[in-house]
Enzyme design. Structure first.
Site, PDB file in Angstrom:
ATOM      1  N   TYR A 150      45.604  43.084  38.959  1.00 44.28           N
ATOM      2  CA  TYR A 150      44.377  42.644  38.453  1.00 44.28           C
ATOM      3  C   TYR A 150      44.125  42.868  36.896  1.00 44.28           C
ATOM      4  O   TYR A 150      44.001  42.430  36.077  1.00 44.28           O
ATOM      5  CB  TYR A 150      43.177  42.841  39.455  1.00 44.28           C
ATOM      6  CG  TYR A 150      41.845  42.156  38.679  1.00 44.28           C
ATOM      7  CD1 TYR A 150      41.272  40.958  38.945  1.00 44.28           C
ATOM      8  CD2 TYR A 150      40.915  43.154  38.057  1.00 44.28           C
ATOM      9  CE1 TYR A 150      40.305  40.396  38.391  1.00 44.28           C
ATOM     10  CE2 TYR A 150      39.699  42.518  37.563  1.00 44.28           C
ATOM     11  CZ  TYR A 150      39.247  41.485  37.827  1.00 44.28           C
ATOM     12  OH  TYR A 150      38.224  40.783  37.285  1.00 44.28           O
ATOM     13  N   LYS A 154      44.590  41.022  33.575  1.00 43.48           N
ATOM     14  CA  LYS A 154      43.449  40.720  32.619  1.00 43.48           C
ATOM     15  C   LYS A 154      43.888  41.389  31.183  1.00 43.48           C
ATOM     16  O   LYS A 154      43.378  40.899  30.170  1.00 43.48           O
ATOM     17  CB  LYS A 154      42.153  41.666  32.912  1.00 43.48           C
ATOM     18  CG  LYS A 154      41.673  40.833  34.334  1.00 43.48           C
ATOM     19  CD  LYS A 154      41.391  39.286  34.170  1.00 43.48           C
ATOM     20  CE  LYS A 154      40.344  38.829  35.259  1.00 43.48           C
ATOM     21  NZ  LYS A 154      39.928  37.313  34.924  1.00 43.48           N
TER      22      LYS A 154
HETATM   23  P1  NAD Z   1      34.206  34.487  42.286  1.00 43.57           P
HETATM   24  O1  NAD Z   1      35.190  34.834  43.463  1.00 43.57           O
HETATM   25  O2  NAD Z   1      32.840  34.080  42.758  1.00 43.57           O
HETATM   26  O3  NAD Z   1      34.751  33.249  41.440  1.00 43.57           O
HETATM   27  C1  NAD Z   1      36.179  33.151  41.147  1.00 43.57           C
HETATM   28  C2  NAD Z   1      36.356  31.472  41.093  1.00 43.57           C
HETATM   29  O4  NAD Z   1      38.002  31.544  41.105  1.00 43.57           O
HETATM   30  C3  NAD Z   1      36.117  30.849  42.435  1.00 43.57           C
HETATM   31  O5  NAD Z   1      35.414  29.553  42.095  1.00 43.57           O
HETATM   32  C4  NAD Z   1      37.412  30.363  43.196  1.00 43.57           C
HETATM   33  O6  NAD Z   1      37.778  29.322  43.492  1.00 43.57           O
HETATM   34  C5  NAD Z   1      38.249  30.322  41.604  1.00 43.57           C
HETATM   35  N1  NAD Z   1      39.899  30.688  41.953  1.00 43.57           N
HETATM   36  C6  NAD Z   1      40.516  31.643  42.679  1.00 43.57           C
HETATM   37  N2  NAD Z   1      41.791  31.671  42.782  1.00 43.57           N
HETATM   38  C7  NAD Z   1      41.943  30.224  42.342  1.00 43.57           C
HETATM   39  C8  NAD Z   1      43.103  29.353  42.378  1.00 43.57           C
HETATM   40  N3  NAD Z   1      44.281  29.865  42.909  1.00 43.57           N
HETATM   41  N4  NAD Z   1      42.993  28.076  41.827  1.00 43.57           N
HETATM   42  C9  NAD Z   1      41.812  27.640  41.237  1.00 43.57           C
HETATM   43  N5  NAD Z   1      40.637  28.602  41.486  1.00 43.57           N
HETATM   44  C10 NAD Z   1      40.802  29.713  41.845  1.00 43.57           C
HETATM   45  O7  NAD Z   1      34.177  35.511  41.300  1.00 43.57           O
HETATM   46  P2  NAD Z   1      33.654  35.617  39.921  1.00 43.57           P
HETATM   47  O8  NAD Z   1      32.889  36.980  39.890  1.00 43.57           O
HETATM   48  O9  NAD Z   1      32.398  34.532  39.468  1.00 43.57           O
HETATM   49  O10 NAD Z   1      34.817  35.775  38.869  1.00 43.57           O
HETATM   50  C11 NAD Z   1      34.841  34.925  37.733  1.00 43.57           C
HETATM   51  C12 NAD Z   1      35.606  35.517  36.735  1.00 43.57           C
HETATM   52  O11 NAD Z   1      35.024  36.687  36.425  1.00 43.57           O
HETATM   53  C13 NAD Z   1      37.071  36.041  37.359  1.00 43.57           C
HETATM   54  O12 NAD Z   1      38.250  35.853  36.357  1.00 43.57           O
HETATM   55  C14 NAD Z   1      36.932  37.463  37.607  1.00 43.57           C
HETATM   56  O13 NAD Z   1      38.255  38.251  37.277  1.00 43.57           O
HETATM   57  C15 NAD Z   1      35.963  37.769  36.336  1.00 43.57           C
HETATM   58  N6  NAD Z   1      35.333  39.214  36.438  1.00 43.57           N
HETATM   59  C16 NAD Z   1      34.508  39.208  37.506  1.00 43.57           C
HETATM   60  C17 NAD Z   1      33.693  40.325  37.510  1.00 43.57           C
HETATM   61  C18 NAD Z   1      32.873  40.691  38.729  1.00 43.57           C
HETATM   62  O14 NAD Z   1      32.441  41.933  39.070  1.00 43.57           O
HETATM   63  N7  NAD Z   1      32.469  39.699  39.479  1.00 43.57           N
HETATM   64  C19 NAD Z   1      33.896  41.551  36.649  1.00 43.57           C
HETATM   65  C20 NAD Z   1      34.832  41.290  35.672  1.00 43.57           C
HETATM   66  C21 NAD Z   1      35.619  40.111  35.550  1.00 43.57           C
END
Ligand code: NAD
Length: 245
Positions: A150, A154
């Protein structure tokens, strides 16, 4: 505008923020078609739609991006938000699991975003220009000992965004990145509700993690015409929990 992974979490907040700003939104989903269609129907304004694709499937990504552009009439903003956060601590993971997690993480978080970008660029050029915003992570800078693929995905996304910022500026397309710390979504739920939750909240001097709307607000600004000259930037949204020099 098209936002990937928008049936929930940060992507959903991004879809809502753009719709509230008067944009028509293509809500991309992986498996949650019903949630995505309900969200598209509930957004303020008209003309929103849902498009499905596994981001690890290059042909499906192409079809979804084209469907978004066709359904919206034009496409001038892409937000590469979808991602997976799969644990695989190096000392507790079999070699088979190790390979599987690297493969699926890079296919979704990095190659999926790269392919969506490739497919979106002709539509952005046809619209006279636009913006691409990538959702990265604090983990790209701080290290992810339990989620090394991961963190690497990123860090690579940050580099990809900077390369594209230079490559696409002559086409009037800006490319920027947001790097959140922990955000209150399903992805972080098990950590935030587990034994380390309080320590994670205390990483920020605000004593909490980000709300999805706070990440969406940065994305909205980075995609706006006023932010064109911030192209190439990486904006931290981590509540001062990790300060880069
Ligand atoms: P989440 O798990 O709620 O959402 C992730 C989304 O990505 C989901 O809608 C899922 O369906 C989609 N997804 C995953 N694999 C997929 C695939 N193979 N094909 C199509 N869609 C796919 O999580 P979130 O927190 O809303 O994450 C959104 C972004 O923010 C991500 O890129 C994550 O890495 C980043 N992020 C999140 C956090 C956190 O703490 N939540 C921190 C830093 C970065």
């Amino acid at each position: 505008m098209l936002v990937t992974g928008a049936s929930r979490g940060i992507g959903r907040a991004v879809a809502e923020a753009f719709a509230q700003g008067g944009e028509r939104v293509a809500v991309h989903y992986h498996r949650s078609a019903r949630e995505a269609e309900e969200l598209a129907a509930s957004l303020p304004g008209e003309g929103h739609l849902a498009v499905g694709a596994d981001l690890a499937d290059a042909d499906a990504v192409h079809r979804a991006v084209d469907a978004a552009a066709e359904g919206l009439g034009r496409l001038d903003v892409l937000v590469n938000n979808a991602g997976v956060f799969l644990p695989h601590p190096p000392l507790d993971t079999s070699y088979e699991q190790w390979q599987a997690v690297w493969s699926s993480t890079l296919a979704t978080n990095l190659t999926g975003a790269a392919n969506a970008t490739y497919c979106a660029v002709p539509h952005l050029v046809a619209a006279g220009g636009g913006a691409i915003v990538n959702v990265s992570s604090r983990g790209a800078f701080r290290g992810e000992p339990e989620h090394p693929a991961y963190g690497a995905s990123k860090a690579a996304m940050n580099s990809f965004g900077q390369s594209m910022a230079v490559a696409l500026a002559p086409r009037n397309i800006s490319v920027a990145t947001v790097a959140p710390g922990f955000v209150d979504t399903d992805m972080a739920r098990s950590v935030l509700e587990g034994p380390d939750g309080e320590a994670v909240r205390r990483q920020s001097p605000f004593g909490r993690v980000a709300r999805p709307e706070e990440v969406a607000s940065a994305v909205l600004w980075l995609a706006s015409p006023g932010a064109v000259f911030a192209s190439g930037t990486i904006v931290d949204v981590n509540g001062a929990s990790y300060l880069r020099s």
